[in-house]
Design a protein around this motif. Structure first.
Motif, PDB file in Angstrom:
ATOM      1  N   SER A 181       0.827  -1.201   0.000  1.00 50.52           N
ATOM      2  CA  SER A 181       0.000   0.000   0.000  1.00 50.52           C
ATOM      3  C   SER A 181       0.864   1.255   0.000  1.00 50.52           C
ATOM      4  O   SER A 181       2.077   1.198   0.180  1.00 50.52           O
ATOM      5  N   ARG A 182       0.232   2.373  -0.204  1.00 52.46           N
ATOM      6  CA  ARG A 182       0.932   3.648  -0.284  1.00 52.46           C
ATOM      7  C   ARG A 182       1.560   4.021   1.053  1.00 52.46           C
ATOM      8  O   ARG A 182       1.113   3.594   2.103  1.00 52.46           O
ATOM      9  N   ALA A 183       2.592   4.866   0.975  1.00 54.80           N
ATOM     10  CA  ALA A 183       3.297   5.340   2.163  1.00 54.80           C
ATOM     11  C   ALA A 183       3.328   6.866   2.136  1.00 54.80           C
ATOM     12  O   ALA A 183       3.419   7.485   1.077  1.00 54.80           O
ATOM     13  N   LEU A 184       3.260   7.464   3.329  1.00 58.85           N
ATOM     14  CA  LEU A 184       3.153   8.917   3.452  1.00 58.85           C
ATOM     15  C   LEU A 184       3.979   9.387   4.635  1.00 58.85           C
ATOM     16  O   LEU A 184       4.093   8.688   5.649  1.00 58.85           O
ATOM     17  N   THR A 185       4.543  10.576   4.498  1.00 54.49           N
ATOM     18  CA  THR A 185       5.191  11.232   5.626  1.00 54.49           C
ATOM     19  C   THR A 185       4.816  12.709   5.586  1.00 54.49           C
ATOM     20  O   THR A 185       4.392  13.219   4.546  1.00 54.49           O
ATOM     21  N   ALA A 186       4.937  13.372   6.726  1.00 53.27           N
ATOM     22  CA  ALA A 186       4.518  14.769   6.815  1.00 53.27           C
ATOM     23  C   ALA A 186       5.440  15.524   7.767  1.00 53.27           C
ATOM     24  O   ALA A 186       6.031  14.936   8.676  1.00 53.27           O
ATOM     25  N   GLN A 187       5.533  16.820   7.535  1.00 53.90           N
ATOM     26  CA  GLN A 187       6.242  17.678   8.472  1.00 53.90           C
ATOM     27  C   GLN A 187       5.602  19.056   8.465  1.00 53.90           C
ATOM     28  O   GLN A 187       4.984  19.461   7.480  1.00 53.90           O
ATOM     29  N   ARG A 188       5.757  19.754   9.575  1.00 51.49           N
ATOM     30  CA  ARG A 188       5.152  21.079   9.753  1.00 51.49           C
ATOM     31  C   ARG A 188       6.253  22.126   9.848  1.00 51.49           C
ATOM     32  O   ARG A 188       7.289  21.892  10.457  1.00 51.49           O
ATOM     33  N   PHE A 189       6.005  23.271   9.232  1.00 46.65           N
ATOM     34  CA  PHE A 189       6.918  24.407   9.284  1.00 46.65           C
ATOM     35  C   PHE A 189       6.132  25.651   9.672  1.00 46.65           C
ATOM     36  O   PHE A 189       5.009  25.838   9.214  1.00 46.65           O
ATOM     37  N   VAL A 190       6.731  26.501  10.469  1.00 44.02           N
ATOM     38  CA  VAL A 190       6.206  27.844  10.694  1.00 44.02           C
ATOM     39  C   VAL A 190       7.308  28.798  10.254  1.00 44.02           C
ATOM     40  O   VAL A 190       8.416  28.766  10.780  1.00 44.02           O
ATOM     41  N   VAL A 191       6.978  29.596   9.252  1.00 37.50           N
ATOM     42  CA  VAL A 191       7.963  30.452   8.600  1.00 37.50           C
ATOM     43  C   VAL A 191       7.584  31.915   8.837  1.00 37.50           C
ATOM     44  O   VAL A 191       6.445  32.307   8.572  1.00 37.50           O
ATOM     45  N   PRO A 192       8.525  32.736   9.311  1.00 41.86           N
ATOM     46  CA  PRO A 192       8.240  34.166   9.465  1.00 41.86           C
ATOM     47  C   PRO A 192       7.900  34.795   8.117  1.00 41.86           C
ATOM     48  O   PRO A 192       8.404  34.379   7.068  1.00 41.86           O
ATOM     49  N   LEU A 193       7.055  35.795   8.140  1.00 40.73           N
ATOM     50  CA  LEU A 193       6.600  36.453   6.919  1.00 40.73           C
ATOM     51  C   LEU A 193       7.777  36.904   6.048  1.00 40.73           C
ATOM     52  O   LEU A 193       7.736  36.764   4.826  1.00 40.73           O
ATOM     53  N   ALA A 194       8.838  37.390   6.653  1.00 43.91           N
ATOM     54  CA  ALA A 194       9.994  37.869   5.890  1.00 43.91           C
ATOM     55  C   ALA A 194      10.690  36.743   5.122  1.00 43.91           C
ATOM     56  O   ALA A 194      11.388  37.009   4.143  1.00 43.91           O
ATOM     57  N   GLN A 195      10.499  35.489   5.537  1.00 42.75           N
ATOM     58  CA  GLN A 195      11.146  34.351   4.885  1.00 42.75           C
ATOM     59  C   GLN A 195      10.182  33.535   4.019  1.00 42.75           C
ATOM     60  O   GLN A 195      10.563  32.516   3.454  1.00 42.75           O
ATOM     61  N   ARG A 196       8.942  33.974   3.912  1.00 40.66           N
ATOM     62  CA  ARG A 196       7.904  33.201   3.220  1.00 40.66           C
ATOM     63  C   ARG A 196       8.259  32.934   1.753  1.00 40.66           C
ATOM     64  O   ARG A 196       8.176  31.810   1.280  1.00 40.66           O
ATOM     65  N   LYS A 197       8.677  33.962   1.007  1.00 40.88           N
ATOM     66  CA  LYS A 197       8.993  33.780  -0.415  1.00 40.88           C
ATOM     67  C   LYS A 197      10.139  32.783  -0.583  1.00 40.88           C
ATOM     68  O   LYS A 197      10.071  31.889  -1.430  1.00 40.88           O
ATOM     69  N   LYS A 198      11.176  32.919   0.209  1.00 38.36           N
ATOM     70  CA  LYS A 198      12.315  32.001   0.128  1.00 38.36           C
ATOM     71  C   LYS A 198      11.866  30.572   0.443  1.00 38.36           C
ATOM     72  O   LYS A 198      12.277  29.616  -0.227  1.00 38.36           O
ATOM     73  N   HIS A 199      11.002  30.420   1.432  1.00 37.17           N
ATOM     74  CA  HIS A 199      10.517  29.086   1.786  1.00 37.17           C
ATOM     75  C   HIS A 199       9.659  28.497   0.663  1.00 37.17           C
ATOM     76  O   HIS A 199       9.768  27.311   0.356  1.00 37.17           O
ATOM     77  N   LEU A 200       8.829  29.313   0.030  1.00 34.23           N
ATOM     78  CA  LEU A 200       8.019  28.835  -1.093  1.00 34.23           C
ATOM     79  C   LEU A 200       8.916  28.375  -2.246  1.00 34.23           C
ATOM     80  O   LEU A 200       8.641  27.339  -2.874  1.00 34.23           O
ATOM     81  N   ASP A 201       9.987  29.090  -2.498  1.00 35.86           N
ATOM     82  CA  ASP A 201      10.938  28.670  -3.535  1.00 35.86           C
ATOM     83  C   ASP A 201      11.570  27.325  -3.173  1.00 35.86           C
ATOM     84  O   ASP A 201      11.728  26.452  -4.037  1.00 35.86           O
ATOM     85  N   ARG A 202      11.920  27.139  -1.914  1.00 38.86           N
ATOM     86  CA  ARG A 202      12.497  25.864  -1.462  1.00 38.86           C
ATOM     87  C   ARG A 202      11.485  24.729  -1.614  1.00 38.86           C
ATOM     88  O   ARG A 202      11.848  23.617  -2.010  1.00 38.86           O
ATOM     89  N   MET A 203      10.216  25.002  -1.316  1.00 38.21           N
ATOM     90  CA  MET A 203       9.188  23.968  -1.457  1.00 38.21           C
ATOM     91  C   MET A 203       8.986  23.612  -2.926  1.00 38.21           C
ATOM     92  O   MET A 203       8.766  22.438  -3.244  1.00 38.21           O
ATOM     93  N   ARG A 204       9.072  24.573  -3.820  1.00 35.25           N
ATOM     94  CA  ARG A 204       8.966  24.277  -5.261  1.00 35.25           C
ATOM     95  C   ARG A 204      10.114  23.365  -5.705  1.00 35.25           C
ATOM     96  O   ARG A 204       9.905  22.427  -6.477  1.00 35.25           O
TER      97      ARG A 204
END
Length: 85
Positions: free
Chosen positions: A2-25
Motif C-alpha cells: 500500500s501507499r506510504a506517506l510522511t509529513a512535516q510542519r513548518f512555521v515560517v516568518p513572513l519575511a522568509q515566506r517567499k524564500k521558503h516557497l521557492d524551497r518547497m517548489r
C-alpha cells in the motif's frame, strides 16, 4: 503493497515566506522526479504555518527518496502506511 506517506510542519516568518516557497517548489520537483507526490497546505488562520506531505506507492520508494533528498527531512523514520479498510 500500500501507499506510504510522511509529513512535516513548518512555521515560517513572513519575511522568509517567499524564500521558503521557492524551497518547497524545488523539493516538489525533486520528489516528483523520485516517483513521489508532494503537497503543501497552509493553515488558514496562521499565514506561514505549512504542512508538507510526501507520498509514494510504497515505503521503499519513499524511504529512498527521503534518503537521497538534497534537503534533510525532519523525521525521515516516521512513515505512515495506508491501511486497507
Amino acid at each position: 503493497m500500500s501507499r506510504a506517506l510522511t509529513a512535516q510542519r513548518f512555521v515560517v516568518p513572513l519575511a522568509q515566506r517567499k524564500k521558503h516557497l521557492d524551497r518547497m517548489r524545488a523539493r516538489r520537483a525533486y520528489y516528483h522526479g523520485a516517483g513521489c507526490h508532494f503537497w503543501v497546505f497552509e493553515e488558514i488562520d496562521l499565514s506561514g504555518a505549512f504542512m508538507e506531505f510526501i507520498e509514494a506507492g510504497d515505503a521503499a520508494t519513499l524511504k529512498s527518496a527521503l534518503a537521497n533528498a538534497p534537503e534533510r527531512f525532519n523525521d525521515p523514520a516516521r512513515i505512515y502506511q495506508e491501511m486497507e479498510l
